[in-house]
Design a protein around this motif. Structure first.
Motif, PDB file in Angstrom:
ATOM      1  N   ALA A 191      50.845  68.290  30.054  1.00  0.00           N
ATOM      2  CA  ALA A 191      51.072  67.067  29.271  1.00  0.00           C
ATOM      3  C   ALA A 191      51.547  65.939  30.181  1.00  0.00           C
ATOM      4  O   ALA A 191      51.111  64.782  30.044  1.00  0.00           O
ATOM      5  CB  ALA A 191      52.089  67.333  28.169  1.00  0.00           C
ATOM      6  N   PHE A 192      52.427  66.256  31.115  1.00  0.00           N
ATOM      7  CA  PHE A 192      52.908  65.252  32.060  1.00  0.00           C
ATOM      8  C   PHE A 192      51.765  64.742  32.933  1.00  0.00           C
ATOM      9  O   PHE A 192      51.622  63.534  33.140  1.00  0.00           O
ATOM     10  CB  PHE A 192      54.024  65.841  32.928  1.00  0.00           C
ATOM     11  N   GLN A 193      50.940  65.650  33.445  1.00  0.00           N
ATOM     12  CA  GLN A 193      49.815  65.246  34.293  1.00  0.00           C
ATOM     13  C   GLN A 193      48.838  64.353  33.531  1.00  0.00           C
ATOM     14  O   GLN A 193      48.298  63.398  34.075  1.00  0.00           O
ATOM     15  CB  GLN A 193      49.084  66.471  34.856  1.00  0.00           C
ATOM     16  N   GLN A 194      48.606  64.675  32.247  1.00  0.00           N
ATOM     17  CA  GLN A 194      47.714  63.850  31.442  1.00  0.00           C
ATOM     18  C   GLN A 194      48.299  62.455  31.234  1.00  0.00           C
ATOM     19  O   GLN A 194      47.603  61.456  31.340  1.00  0.00           O
ATOM     20  CB  GLN A 194      47.435  64.509  30.085  1.00  0.00           C
ATOM     21  N   ALA A 195      49.598  62.377  30.948  1.00  0.00           N
ATOM     22  CA  ALA A 195      50.246  61.075  30.770  1.00  0.00           C
ATOM     23  C   ALA A 195      50.185  60.269  32.063  1.00  0.00           C
ATOM     24  O   ALA A 195      49.909  59.060  32.043  1.00  0.00           O
ATOM     25  CB  ALA A 195      51.698  61.263  30.328  1.00  0.00           C
ATOM     26  N   LYS A 196      50.396  60.916  33.195  1.00  0.00           N
ATOM     27  CA  LYS A 196      50.328  60.223  34.483  1.00  0.00           C
ATOM     28  C   LYS A 196      48.904  59.767  34.764  1.00  0.00           C
ATOM     29  O   LYS A 196      48.683  58.638  35.228  1.00  0.00           O
ATOM     30  CB  LYS A 196      50.826  61.127  35.606  1.00  0.00           C
ATOM     31  N   ALA A 197      47.926  60.609  34.475  1.00  0.00           N
ATOM     32  CA  ALA A 197      46.527  60.222  34.692  1.00  0.00           C
ATOM     33  C   ALA A 197      46.152  59.032  33.813  1.00  0.00           C
ATOM     34  O   ALA A 197      45.467  58.106  34.265  1.00  0.00           O
ATOM     35  CB  ALA A 197      45.606  61.404  34.412  1.00  0.00           C
ATOM     36  N   ASP A 198      46.606  59.038  32.550  1.00  0.00           N
ATOM     37  CA  ASP A 198      46.336  57.910  31.655  1.00  0.00           C
ATOM     38  C   ASP A 198      46.975  56.632  32.190  1.00  0.00           C
ATOM     39  O   ASP A 198      46.359  55.565  32.187  1.00  0.00           O
ATOM     40  CB  ASP A 198      46.850  58.198  30.241  1.00  0.00           C
ATOM     41  N   HIS A 199      48.208  56.738  32.651  1.00  0.00           N
ATOM     42  CA  HIS A 199      48.909  55.581  33.208  1.00  0.00           C
ATOM     43  C   HIS A 199      48.186  55.070  34.450  1.00  0.00           C
ATOM     44  O   HIS A 199      47.969  53.863  34.608  1.00  0.00           O
ATOM     45  CB  HIS A 199      50.353  55.962  33.552  1.00  0.00           C
ATOM     46  N   ASP A 200      47.808  55.987  35.348  1.00  0.00           N
ATOM     47  CA  ASP A 200      47.117  55.592  36.573  1.00  0.00           C
ATOM     48  C   ASP A 200      45.771  54.939  36.265  1.00  0.00           C
ATOM     49  O   ASP A 200      45.377  53.976  36.927  1.00  0.00           O
ATOM     50  CB  ASP A 200      46.932  56.792  37.497  1.00  0.00           C
ATOM     51  N   PHE A 201      45.054  55.458  35.261  1.00  0.00           N
ATOM     52  CA  PHE A 201      43.775  54.870  34.869  1.00  0.00           C
ATOM     53  C   PHE A 201      43.978  53.449  34.369  1.00  0.00           C
ATOM     54  O   PHE A 201      43.240  52.529  34.754  1.00  0.00           O
ATOM     55  CB  PHE A 201      43.087  55.713  33.800  1.00  0.00           C
ATOM     56  N   ALA A 202      44.970  53.252  33.505  1.00  0.00           N
ATOM     57  CA  ALA A 202      45.238  51.913  32.973  1.00  0.00           C
ATOM     58  C   ALA A 202      45.613  50.960  34.105  1.00  0.00           C
ATOM     59  O   ALA A 202      45.160  49.812  34.136  1.00  0.00           O
ATOM     60  CB  ALA A 202      46.339  51.970  31.925  1.00  0.00           C
ATOM     61  N   LYS A 203      46.436  51.443  35.029  1.00  0.00           N
ATOM     62  CA  LYS A 203      46.863  50.603  36.158  1.00  0.00           C
ATOM     63  C   LYS A 203      45.670  50.249  37.042  1.00  0.00           C
ATOM     64  O   LYS A 203      45.519  49.096  37.446  1.00  0.00           O
ATOM     65  CB  LYS A 203      47.935  51.340  36.966  1.00  0.00           C
ATOM     66  N   SER A 204      44.814  51.211  37.345  1.00  0.00           N
ATOM     67  CA  SER A 204      43.660  50.924  38.193  1.00  0.00           C
ATOM     68  C   SER A 204      42.679  50.004  37.477  1.00  0.00           C
ATOM     69  O   SER A 204      42.029  49.166  38.109  1.00  0.00           O
ATOM     70  CB  SER A 204      42.972  52.207  38.656  1.00  0.00           C
ATOM     71  N   ASP A 205      42.576  50.128  36.151  1.00  0.00           N
ATOM     72  CA  ASP A 205      41.721  49.226  35.382  1.00  0.00           C
ATOM     73  C   ASP A 205      42.249  47.793  35.459  1.00  0.00           C
ATOM     74  O   ASP A 205      41.475  46.840  35.619  1.00  0.00           O
ATOM     75  CB  ASP A 205      41.640  49.700  33.935  1.00  0.00           C
ATOM     76  N   GLN A 206      43.572  47.629  35.374  1.00  0.00           N
ATOM     77  CA  GLN A 206      44.174  46.303  35.527  1.00  0.00           C
ATOM     78  C   GLN A 206      43.905  45.741  36.920  1.00  0.00           C
ATOM     79  O   GLN A 206      43.575  44.559  37.075  1.00  0.00           O
ATOM     80  CB  GLN A 206      45.681  46.369  35.305  1.00  0.00           C
ATOM     81  N   GLU A 207      44.033  46.584  37.934  1.00  0.00           N
ATOM     82  CA  GLU A 207      43.794  46.138  39.305  1.00  0.00           C
ATOM     83  C   GLU A 207      42.334  45.755  39.501  1.00  0.00           C
ATOM     84  O   GLU A 207      42.032  44.772  40.182  1.00  0.00           O
ATOM     85  CB  GLU A 207      44.211  47.216  40.299  1.00  0.00           C
ATOM     86  N   LEU A 208      41.418  46.510  38.914  1.00  0.00           N
ATOM     87  CA  LEU A 208      39.997  46.195  39.008  1.00  0.00           C
ATOM     88  C   LEU A 208      39.707  44.840  38.369  1.00  0.00           C
ATOM     89  O   LEU A 208      38.953  44.028  38.921  1.00  0.00           O
ATOM     90  CB  LEU A 208      39.166  47.291  38.338  1.00  0.00           C
ATOM     91  N   THR A 209      40.324  44.575  37.230  1.00  0.00           N
ATOM     92  CA  THR A 209      40.159  43.279  36.568  1.00  0.00           C
ATOM     93  C   THR A 209      40.704  42.163  37.455  1.00  0.00           C
ATOM     94  O   THR A 209      40.068  41.113  37.599  1.00  0.00           O
ATOM     95  CB  THR A 209      40.870  43.285  35.203  1.00  0.00           C
ATOM     96  N   SER A 210      41.854  42.369  38.068  1.00  0.00           N
ATOM     97  CA  SER A 210      42.431  41.368  38.977  1.00  0.00           C
ATOM     98  C   SER A 210      41.521  41.118  40.166  1.00  0.00           C
ATOM     99  O   SER A 210      41.296  39.967  40.562  1.00  0.00           O
ATOM    100  CB  SER A 210      43.786  41.828  39.500  1.00  0.00           C
ATOM    101  N   ILE A 211      40.982  42.173  40.732  1.00  0.00           N
ATOM    102  CA  ILE A 211      40.087  42.032  41.885  1.00  0.00           C
ATOM    103  C   ILE A 211      38.831  41.276  41.484  1.00  0.00           C
ATOM    104  O   ILE A 211      38.350  40.401  42.228  1.00  0.00           O
ATOM    105  CB  ILE A 211      39.752  43.411  42.486  1.00  0.00           C
ATOM    106  N   ALA A 212      38.291  41.581  40.310  1.00  0.00           N
ATOM    107  CA  ALA A 212      37.095  40.865  39.835  1.00  0.00           C
ATOM    108  C   ALA A 212      37.409  39.388  39.644  1.00  0.00           C
ATOM    109  O   ALA A 212      36.604  38.524  40.022  1.00  0.00           O
ATOM    110  CB  ALA A 212      36.593  41.494  38.532  1.00  0.00           C
ATOM    111  N   ASP A 213      38.561  39.057  39.071  1.00  0.00           N
ATOM    112  CA  ASP A 213      38.953  37.651  38.893  1.00  0.00           C
ATOM    113  C   ASP A 213      39.107  36.951  40.242  1.00  0.00           C
ATOM    114  O   ASP A 213      38.655  35.813  40.417  1.00  0.00           O
ATOM    115  CB  ASP A 213      40.260  37.547  38.102  1.00  0.00           C
ATOM    116  N   LEU A 214      39.753  37.623  41.196  1.00  0.00           N
ATOM    117  CA  LEU A 214      39.914  37.029  42.526  1.00  0.00           C
ATOM    118  C   LEU A 214      38.561  36.824  43.205  1.00  0.00           C
ATOM    119  O   LEU A 214      38.335  35.797  43.861  1.00  0.00           O
ATOM    120  CB  LEU A 214      40.816  37.910  43.395  1.00  0.00           C
ATOM    121  N   THR A 215      37.665  37.767  43.042  1.00  0.00           N
ATOM    122  CA  THR A 215      36.324  37.642  43.621  1.00  0.00           C
ATOM    123  C   THR A 215      35.593  36.446  43.024  1.00  0.00           C
ATOM    124  O   THR A 215      34.946  35.680  43.743  1.00  0.00           O
ATOM    125  CB  THR A 215      35.526  38.941  43.402  1.00  0.00           C
ATOM    126  N   ARG A 216      35.706  36.260  41.713  1.00  0.00           N
ATOM    127  CA  ARG A 216      35.090  35.089  41.061  1.00  0.00           C
ATOM    128  C   ARG A 216      35.678  33.787  41.604  1.00  0.00           C
ATOM    129  O   ARG A 216      34.964  32.824  41.863  1.00  0.00           O
ATOM    130  CB  ARG A 216      35.294  35.163  39.543  1.00  0.00           C
TER     131      ARG A 216
END
Length: 155
Positions: free
Chosen positions: A107-132
């Motif tokens: 359960a802890f690993q799943q919560a951490k994976a979900d958190h990491d996915f959300a964080k990486s998704d935010q970073e991907l959005t930031s990188i896309a905005d910076l690239t634009r």
């Protein structure tokens, strides 16, 4: 040498909650700290963690080897029927504690994976905005340079 772990000054029950545990100079993931706080806040989880921790130690092995040898040599005759019953019951309970620990870890690993996915998704959005933005600035610079009057050539 890494700094010693710091502890929260506010105890929950009899345990203090880790606030920031450093390993190799890096703080633990926020979910690790949240899980430590949750475990410290529950008597049942502290007991289960203590049993699982002790059952997974070499002291547990040494203690059982000594107790079983003493039992076989002093208290009971061959083929040790009572010892067999005690060991079987202990195995049932220890396997249950291991499964509880595995379920909590999953359960802890799943919560951490979900958190990491959300964080990486935010970073991907930031990188896309910076690239634009970089593309837009590059286009503006190019248009500015191309529309500038030509410099007179040197003789």
């Amino acid at each position: 040498m890494a700094p010693a772990p710091t502890r929260s000054p506010l105890p929950l029950g009899h345990a203090t909650v880790p606030r920031r545990i450093l390993r190799d100079g890096q703080p633990h993931h926020p979910l690790v700290l949240a899980e430590a706080r949750r475990r410290a806040g529950s008597v049942q989880l502290r007991v289960a963690d203590g049993i699982t921790s002790f059952a997974g130690s070499i002291r547990f092995v040494y203690l059982h080897a000594a107790l079983f040898a003493l039992w076989m040599l002093v208290f009971e005759q061959s083929p040790w029927p009572t010892l067999t019953l005690v060991v079987s019951l202990e195995a049932i309970f220890l396997s249950t504690f291991v499964m509880i620990a595995q379920n909590r870890q999953a359960a802890f690993q799943q919560a951490k994976a979900d958190h990491d996915f959300a964080k990486s998704d935010q970073e991907l959005t930031s990188i896309a905005d910076l690239t634009r933005q970089v593309h837009q600035l590059t286009t503006e610079i190019h248009q500015h340079v191309m529309s500038a009057p030509a410099l007179p050539s040197l003789p």
